[in-house]
Design a protein around this motif. Structure first.
Motif, PDB file in Angstrom:
ATOM      1  N   MET A 131       0.848  -1.197   0.000  1.00 45.62           N
ATOM      2  CA  MET A 131       0.000   0.000   0.000  1.00 45.62           C
ATOM      3  C   MET A 131       0.887   1.252   0.000  1.00 45.62           C
ATOM      4  O   MET A 131       1.841   1.338   0.766  1.00 45.62           O
ATOM      5  CB  MET A 131      -0.884  -0.017   1.257  1.00 45.62           C
ATOM      6  CG  MET A 131      -1.929   1.050   1.286  1.00 45.62           C
ATOM      7  SD  MET A 131      -2.867   0.964   2.813  1.00 45.62           S
ATOM      8  CE  MET A 131      -3.690  -0.590   2.643  1.00 45.62           C
ATOM      9  N   ASN A 132       0.576   2.188  -0.858  1.00 49.27           N
ATOM     10  CA  ASN A 132       1.374   3.416  -0.976  1.00 49.27           C
ATOM     11  C   ASN A 132       0.502   4.633  -0.656  1.00 49.27           C
ATOM     12  O   ASN A 132      -0.587   4.774  -1.224  1.00 49.27           O
ATOM     13  CB  ASN A 132       1.910   3.572  -2.399  1.00 49.27           C
ATOM     14  CG  ASN A 132       2.967   2.535  -2.707  1.00 49.27           C
ATOM     15  OD1 ASN A 132       3.948   2.417  -1.988  1.00 49.27           O
ATOM     16  ND2 ASN A 132       2.752   1.767  -3.751  1.00 49.27           N
ATOM     17  N   VAL A 133       1.008   5.468   0.231  1.00 45.57           N
ATOM     18  CA  VAL A 133       0.293   6.692   0.608  1.00 45.57           C
ATOM     19  C   VAL A 133       1.193   7.893   0.330  1.00 45.57           C
ATOM     20  O   VAL A 133       2.368   7.896   0.693  1.00 45.57           O
ATOM     21  CB  VAL A 133      -0.101   6.673   2.101  1.00 45.57           C
ATOM     22  CG1 VAL A 133      -0.709   8.012   2.520  1.00 45.57           C
ATOM     23  CG2 VAL A 133      -1.077   5.529   2.390  1.00 45.57           C
ATOM     24  N   GLU A 134       0.621   8.883  -0.322  1.00 41.37           N
ATOM     25  CA  GLU A 134       1.341  10.127  -0.603  1.00 41.37           C
ATOM     26  C   GLU A 134       0.821  11.216   0.338  1.00 41.37           C
ATOM     27  O   GLU A 134      -0.388  11.443   0.414  1.00 41.37           O
ATOM     28  CB  GLU A 134       1.088  10.527  -2.064  1.00 41.37           C
ATOM     29  CG  GLU A 134       1.845  11.736  -2.524  1.00 41.37           C
ATOM     30  CD  GLU A 134       3.287  11.423  -2.907  1.00 41.37           C
ATOM     31  OE1 GLU A 134       3.643  10.225  -3.067  1.00 41.37           O
ATOM     32  OE2 GLU A 134       4.057  12.384  -3.051  1.00 41.37           O
ATOM     33  N   VAL A 135       1.747  11.847   1.065  1.00 40.47           N
ATOM     34  CA  VAL A 135       1.384  12.964   1.939  1.00 40.47           C
ATOM     35  C   VAL A 135       1.757  14.259   1.221  1.00 40.47           C
ATOM     36  O   VAL A 135       2.889  14.404   0.748  1.00 40.47           O
ATOM     37  CB  VAL A 135       2.117  12.879   3.292  1.00 40.47           C
ATOM     38  CG1 VAL A 135       1.768  14.086   4.169  1.00 40.47           C
ATOM     39  CG2 VAL A 135       1.773  11.580   4.008  1.00 40.47           C
ATOM     40  N   VAL A 136       0.806  15.178   1.134  1.00 39.96           N
ATOM     41  CA  VAL A 136       1.036  16.439   0.417  1.00 39.96           C
ATOM     42  C   VAL A 136       0.846  17.602   1.382  1.00 39.96           C
ATOM     43  O   VAL A 136      -0.223  17.752   1.980  1.00 39.96           O
ATOM     44  CB  VAL A 136       0.054  16.565  -0.769  1.00 39.96           C
ATOM     45  CG1 VAL A 136       0.227  17.900  -1.471  1.00 39.96           C
ATOM     46  CG2 VAL A 136       0.251  15.413  -1.758  1.00 39.96           C
ATOM     47  N   GLN A 175       1.204   5.661  -8.558  1.00 36.91           N
ATOM     48  CA  GLN A 175       1.491   4.574  -7.617  1.00 36.91           C
ATOM     49  C   GLN A 175       0.815   4.727  -6.256  1.00 36.91           C
ATOM     50  O   GLN A 175       0.806   3.793  -5.470  1.00 36.91           O
ATOM     51  CB  GLN A 175       3.007   4.360  -7.432  1.00 36.91           C
ATOM     52  CG  GLN A 175       3.736   5.387  -6.580  1.00 36.91           C
ATOM     53  CD  GLN A 175       4.077   6.620  -7.389  1.00 36.91           C
ATOM     54  OE1 GLN A 175       4.295   6.508  -8.579  1.00 36.91           O
ATOM     55  NE2 GLN A 175       4.119   7.772  -6.768  1.00 36.91           N
ATOM     56  N   ALA A 176       0.212   5.884  -5.985  1.00 43.51           N
ATOM     57  CA  ALA A 176      -0.386   6.085  -4.654  1.00 43.51           C
ATOM     58  C   ALA A 176      -1.798   5.498  -4.606  1.00 43.51           C
ATOM     59  O   ALA A 176      -2.594   5.689  -5.522  1.00 43.51           O
ATOM     60  CB  ALA A 176      -0.425   7.570  -4.315  1.00 43.51           C
ATOM     61  N   VAL A 178      -7.762  12.534 -10.143  1.00 36.82           N
ATOM     62  CA  VAL A 178      -6.983  11.297 -10.013  1.00 36.82           C
ATOM     63  C   VAL A 178      -7.799  10.201  -9.325  1.00 36.82           C
ATOM     64  O   VAL A 178      -7.391   9.027  -9.334  1.00 36.82           O
ATOM     65  CB  VAL A 178      -5.638  11.509  -9.280  1.00 36.82           C
ATOM     66  CG1 VAL A 178      -4.775  12.511 -10.040  1.00 36.82           C
ATOM     67  CG2 VAL A 178      -5.837  11.952  -7.830  1.00 36.82           C
ATOM     68  N   ALA A 179      -8.918  10.596  -8.731  1.00 37.62           N
ATOM     69  CA  ALA A 179      -9.870   9.613  -8.174  1.00 37.62           C
ATOM     70  C   ALA A 179      -9.220   8.630  -7.197  1.00 37.62           C
ATOM     71  O   ALA A 179      -9.413   7.417  -7.280  1.00 37.62           O
ATOM     72  CB  ALA A 179     -10.562   8.857  -9.318  1.00 37.62           C
TER      73      ALA A 179
END
Ligand code: DQA
Length: 146
Positions: free
Chosen positions: A1-6, A66-67, A91-92
């Motif tokens: 699982m990939n999570v992107e923090v912005v 990839q997120a 990006v849904a």
């Protein structure tokens, strides 16, 4: 699982920016805590900060390849940015909106969020824990919907 923090504008100043509002933790410390919690919960966490709206849009678009989901503190752009709302909708991917401060206990202009309606949830007012609670909530949501 990939999570992107912005992280949005001025959050690079955390640690010395209005510490009575935002606390003493630096952005690097927040990112480390998020990466550590991600590892515990089985997710790879990547973090990104920019002061520029277009750069944040670019990152959301690129990271979506990839997120699985996003944790977003869009900072001041929360209250102004149709572009970020459209990027996240475009990006849904599920996202959680977070804020260090309780935006609803502050100026009226902070009560409106362009992002909240599309979010899985919103966490506001718990300092660094807002990010950690948001990450937990997102990962739970992603696991449930897997
Ligand atoms: C913030 C709240 C926003 O209103 C403000 O513009 C920020 C930080 C928070 O984390 O509390 O820059 O998103």
């Amino acid at each position: 699982m990939n999570v992107e923090v912005v992280h949005g504008p001025n959050l690079n100043l955390l640690g010395r920016r209005e510490p009575e509002v935002y606390g003493h933790a630096t952005l690097a410390e927040i990112d480390q805590a998020l990466e550590r919690l991600g590892r515990e919960l089985g997710a790879r966490v990547r973090c990104y900060q920019s002061n520029h709206e277009g750069a944040l849009v670019d990152r959301i678009q690129e990271a979506a390849a990839q997120a699985d989901g996003f944790v977003v503190n869009a900072a001041a752009y929360t209250h102004t940015s149709v572009a970020l709302r459209d990027a996240l909708a475009g990006v849904a991917r599920p996202y959680v909106e977070v804020h260090l401060s309780n935006v609803f206990a502050r100026e009226r202009f902070r009560h409106r969020s362009y992002l909240a309606a599309g979010a899985v949830g919103v966490v506001s007012g718990f300092g660094v824990d807002s990010y950690l609670l948001g990450l937990r909530g997102l990962i739970d949501h992603l696991k449930r919907s897997a």
